[in-house]
Design a protein around this motif. Sequence first.
Motif, PDB file in Angstrom:
ATOM      1  N   PHE A   1     -64.646  51.341  57.056  1.00 51.73           N
ATOM      2  CA  PHE A   1     -65.537  52.383  57.456  1.00 51.73           C
ATOM      3  C   PHE A   1     -64.804  53.434  58.320  1.00 51.73           C
ATOM      4  O   PHE A   1     -64.925  54.774  58.017  1.00 51.73           O
ATOM      5  CB  PHE A   1     -66.774  51.947  58.586  1.00 51.73           C
TER       6      PHE A   1
ATOM      7  N   SER B   1     -64.205  55.314  48.754  1.00 51.14           N
ATOM      8  CA  SER B   1     -65.459  54.534  48.614  1.00 51.14           C
ATOM      9  C   SER B   1     -64.928  53.069  48.879  1.00 51.14           C
ATOM     10  O   SER B   1     -63.785  52.732  49.182  1.00 51.14           O
ATOM     11  CB  SER B   1     -65.830  54.680  47.064  1.00 51.14           C
TER      12      SER B   1
ATOM     13  N   TRP C   1     -73.437  54.897  62.501  1.00 56.30           N
ATOM     14  CA  TRP C   1     -74.534  54.054  62.982  1.00 56.30           C
ATOM     15  C   TRP C   1     -73.968  52.393  62.743  1.00 56.30           C
ATOM     16  O   TRP C   1     -74.125  51.535  63.590  1.00 56.30           O
ATOM     17  CB  TRP C   1     -75.859  53.985  62.654  1.00 56.30           C
ATOM     18  N   LEU C   2     -73.719  52.199  61.371  1.00 49.70           N
ATOM     19  CA  LEU C   2     -73.326  51.091  61.014  1.00 49.70           C
ATOM     20  C   LEU C   2     -71.896  50.411  61.792  1.00 49.70           C
ATOM     21  O   LEU C   2     -71.916  49.295  62.250  1.00 49.70           O
ATOM     22  CB  LEU C   2     -72.901  51.086  59.525  1.00 49.70           C
TER      23      LEU C   2
ATOM     24  N   ILE D   1     -73.951  52.892  46.188  1.00 49.99           N
ATOM     25  CA  ILE D   1     -74.836  53.294  47.232  1.00 49.99           C
ATOM     26  C   ILE D   1     -73.921  54.536  48.016  1.00 49.99           C
ATOM     27  O   ILE D   1     -72.821  54.120  48.637  1.00 49.99           O
ATOM     28  CB  ILE D   1     -75.180  52.113  48.310  1.00 49.99           C
ATOM     29  N   SER D   2     -74.702  55.633  48.178  1.00 54.77           N
ATOM     30  CA  SER D   2     -73.839  56.782  48.571  1.00 54.77           C
ATOM     31  C   SER D   2     -74.256  56.574  50.228  1.00 54.77           C
ATOM     32  O   SER D   2     -75.512  56.642  50.226  1.00 54.77           O
ATOM     33  CB  SER D   2     -74.160  58.021  48.002  1.00 54.77           C
ATOM     34  N   LEU D   3     -73.403  56.763  51.030  1.00 51.30           N
ATOM     35  CA  LEU D   3     -73.650  56.893  52.411  1.00 51.30           C
ATOM     36  C   LEU D   3     -73.406  58.158  53.023  1.00 51.30           C
ATOM     37  O   LEU D   3     -72.440  58.510  52.662  1.00 51.30           O
ATOM     38  CB  LEU D   3     -72.919  55.647  53.228  1.00 51.30           C
ATOM     39  N   ASP D   4     -74.365  58.578  54.029  1.00 55.98           N
ATOM     40  CA  ASP D   4     -73.790  59.805  54.761  1.00 55.98           C
ATOM     41  C   ASP D   4     -73.261  59.483  56.234  1.00 55.98           C
ATOM     42  O   ASP D   4     -73.329  58.201  56.616  1.00 55.98           O
ATOM     43  CB  ASP D   4     -75.074  60.579  55.199  1.00 55.98           C
ATOM     44  N   SER D   5     -72.138  60.342  56.735  1.00 48.62           N
ATOM     45  CA  SER D   5     -71.511  59.879  57.726  1.00 48.62           C
ATOM     46  C   SER D   5     -72.201  59.444  58.952  1.00 48.62           C
ATOM     47  O   SER D   5     -71.762  58.642  59.756  1.00 48.62           O
ATOM     48  CB  SER D   5     -70.763  61.469  58.137  1.00 48.62           C
TER      49      SER D   5
ATOM     50  N   LEU E   1     -74.940  57.641  58.942  1.00 51.18           N
ATOM     51  CA  LEU E   1     -75.216  56.069  58.826  1.00 51.18           C
ATOM     52  C   LEU E   1     -73.911  55.347  58.720  1.00 51.18           C
ATOM     53  O   LEU E   1     -74.122  54.317  59.364  1.00 51.18           O
ATOM     54  CB  LEU E   1     -75.655  56.067  57.292  1.00 51.18           C
ATOM     55  N   VAL E   2     -72.910  55.745  58.472  1.00 53.54           N
ATOM     56  CA  VAL E   2     -71.637  55.148  58.518  1.00 53.54           C
ATOM     57  C   VAL E   2     -71.303  54.815  60.027  1.00 53.54           C
ATOM     58  O   VAL E   2     -71.042  53.773  60.464  1.00 53.54           O
ATOM     59  CB  VAL E   2     -70.209  55.770  57.926  1.00 53.54           C
TER      60      VAL E   2
END
Length: 165
Positions: free
Chosen positions: A39, A49, A17-18, A8-12, A14-15
């Motif tokens: 993270f 990754s 927020w997580l 799963i590719s995450l944008d910055s 979203l990271v």
Amino acid sequence: MKKNIGFISLDSSLVKWLRDVLRTSAPQTSSTRELMEGFKDLMDGTTGSLMLELGEGEFLTAGSEIICCGTLSIDLRLRRVSRDGKEIALTPKEFDILCFLARNRGEVFTKEQIYQAVWENDYLLDDSNIMAFIRKLRKKIEPNPDSPEYILTIWGIGYKFNDKL
């Protein structure tokens, strides 16, 4: 061992927020700390990754998180514990201690750390309180409480949940 691996590719955003969600509402476990560090490494470019894996013996089923360790089964959502298919009645604090240790299998905790994780307030400098709970818990969950296989004593330090089951 061959495993199915999903990517799963995450944008910055979203990271970020997580990380905020983990910081404010995740359980304070070694897995949470490792994920937060992962993270951080993603965001500062140290790594490109992350690979995530559900711990051995932990299974998610139909909206219920169940930890299985040997013949012991802990249903976190329903707050039920059973061994060999027979339900074991635990007090709320006994259940909380068992869950804390089982979620962090193999990690050694002092009595103070267990107290702070379960009671979430200042430690009362009374080791006998935790020792009494562990003793009662062992009587209920262990096949042979005098020779425990689930909750192990680490002499001079504290306790850990057996990670070999």
